[in-house]
Design a protein around this motif. Structure first.
Motif, PDB file in Angstrom:
ATOM      1  N   LEU A  72      -0.110  -7.887  -8.477  1.00  0.00           N
ATOM      2  CA  LEU A  72      -1.255  -7.011  -8.737  1.00  0.00           C
ATOM      3  C   LEU A  72      -1.174  -5.821  -7.795  1.00  0.00           C
ATOM      4  O   LEU A  72      -0.867  -5.979  -6.610  1.00  0.00           O
ATOM      5  N   PHE A  73      -1.523  -4.651  -8.316  1.00  0.00           N
ATOM      6  CA  PHE A  73      -1.370  -3.470  -7.469  1.00  0.00           C
ATOM      7  C   PHE A  73      -2.225  -2.317  -7.973  1.00  0.00           C
ATOM      8  O   PHE A  73      -2.371  -2.114  -9.169  1.00  0.00           O
ATOM      9  N   ILE A 124       1.775  -7.370  -1.917  1.00  0.00           N
ATOM     10  CA  ILE A 124       1.891  -5.926  -1.683  1.00  0.00           C
ATOM     11  C   ILE A 124       0.820  -5.564  -0.654  1.00  0.00           C
ATOM     12  O   ILE A 124      -0.281  -5.126  -0.982  1.00  0.00           O
ATOM     13  N   SER A 125       1.147  -5.780   0.590  1.00  0.00           N
ATOM     14  CA  SER A 125       0.166  -5.692   1.672  1.00  0.00           C
ATOM     15  C   SER A 125      -0.114  -4.251   2.100  1.00  0.00           C
ATOM     16  O   SER A 125       0.626  -3.318   1.767  1.00  0.00           O
ATOM     17  N   ALA A 142       1.465   1.160   3.972  1.00  0.00           N
ATOM     18  CA  ALA A 142       1.374   2.149   5.056  1.00  0.00           C
ATOM     19  C   ALA A 142       2.760   2.530   5.573  1.00  0.00           C
ATOM     20  O   ALA A 142       3.022   3.707   5.870  1.00  0.00           O
ATOM     21  N   ASN A 143       3.642   1.544   5.663  1.00  0.00           N
ATOM     22  CA  ASN A 143       4.989   1.795   6.195  1.00  0.00           C
ATOM     23  C   ASN A 143       6.000   2.157   5.117  1.00  0.00           C
ATOM     24  O   ASN A 143       7.162   2.437   5.432  1.00  0.00           O
ATOM     25  N   LYS A 144       5.542   2.125   3.871  1.00  0.00           N
ATOM     26  CA  LYS A 144       6.431   2.401   2.728  1.00  0.00           C
ATOM     27  C   LYS A 144       7.695   1.539   2.810  1.00  0.00           C
ATOM     28  O   LYS A 144       8.821   2.015   2.632  1.00  0.00           O
ATOM     29  N   ASP A 145       7.452   0.271   3.096  1.00  0.00           N
ATOM     30  CA  ASP A 145       8.547  -0.684   3.280  1.00  0.00           C
ATOM     31  C   ASP A 145       8.956  -1.283   1.929  1.00  0.00           C
ATOM     32  O   ASP A 145       8.707  -2.461   1.646  1.00  0.00           O
ATOM     33  N   MET A 194      -0.896 -12.315  -7.687  1.00  0.00           N
ATOM     34  CA  MET A 194      -0.815 -12.084  -6.249  1.00  0.00           C
ATOM     35  C   MET A 194      -0.906 -10.583  -5.935  1.00  0.00           C
ATOM     36  O   MET A 194      -0.098  -9.794  -6.413  1.00  0.00           O
ATOM     37  N   GLY A 195      -1.909 -10.232  -5.150  1.00  0.00           N
ATOM     38  CA  GLY A 195      -2.131  -8.831  -4.814  1.00  0.00           C
ATOM     39  C   GLY A 195      -1.767  -8.491  -3.388  1.00  0.00           C
ATOM     40  O   GLY A 195      -0.593  -8.347  -3.040  1.00  0.00           O
TER      41      GLY A 195
END
Length: 222
Positions: A21-22, A193-194, A199-202, A188-189
């Motif tokens: 989920l995003f 996708i934390s 924030a870190n574009k990881d 799963m959200g």
């Protein structure tokens, strides 16, 4: 128009076991998140339409998926009325997820043979959803009910397919508890996708996490 029928979508949900989920208003960031999930093996994405002009973001992400990510099934969540469901289907949503059980949404989705997954919190609601043609019921909020609720439902109703959303994490013990209870798949959200990943574009980290989570699910169900 949807590119996948409700049966096709339900089968992919059952096979993969996870629906990421995003939502984010930045289209370009969204494309990178989508790409990372796809490269990690995910073939479903629920775009949670919660922000202003969210339909514009979804439209661009869906076009990107159709052009660049073969087999990626894009759906929309947080839908609360039939008008919104109809609009998102008109711009290509392949499945519709709702926080509650609404007959008006069931009608418009069934008319187009698009999978709809309503948020339910009781056996009565689950029965009603299935009577209206629901293939996979969303258990929401999952953290309030837990795996024990699923196990209780599956006792008298082994045919019921359940997807908990909320309270599901990438932790192996958490996933095992849900799949041991009999869920068909999990939504799963932020646990996947934390905020830190965003924030870190990881994106590489997200790809690895998706791949690892899908591998855990596959192992648990083998």
């Amino acid at each position: 128009m949807a590119q996948y029928s409700r049966i096709e979508v339900a089968n992919v949900m059952k096979e993969s076991g996870m629906v990421p989920l995003f939502y984010h208003p930045d289209i370009e960031l969204g494309k990178k998140i989508l790409q990372a999930c796809y490269d990690g093996g995910a073939r479903l994405m629920e775009f949670t339409a919660r922000g202003d002009f969210a339909f514009e973001v979804f439209s661009e992400l869906n076009k990107y998926a159709i052009k660049n990510l073969p087999g990626m099934i894009m759906g929309v969540g947080s839908i609360t009325d039939a008008a919104a469901a109809s609009y998102y289907m008109s711009i290509g949503a392949n499945f519709i997820v709702t926080p509650s059980l609404r007959e008006d949404i069931a009608i418009v989705c069934n008319r187009r043979k698009v999978l709809w997954s309503p948020g339910c919190g009781s056996l009565t609601e689950i029965n009603k959803a299935e009577e209206m043609g629901c293939e996979i019921v969303k258990l929401f909020p999952g953290d309030l009910y837990g795996p024990g609720f699923v196990k209780g439902i599956k006792g008298p109703q082994p045919w019921t397919s359940i997807m908990p959303t909320g309270g599901v994490s990438t932790d192996e013990a958490n996933l095992k508890a849900w799949f041991d209870s009999g869920v068909t798949c999990v939504g799963m959200g932020s646990k996947l996708i934390s905020k830190d990943i965003l924030a870190n574009k990881d994106y590489a980290g997200l790809e690895a996490l998706v791949k690892d989570t899908l591998a855990k699910i596959k192992k648990m169900r083998s």
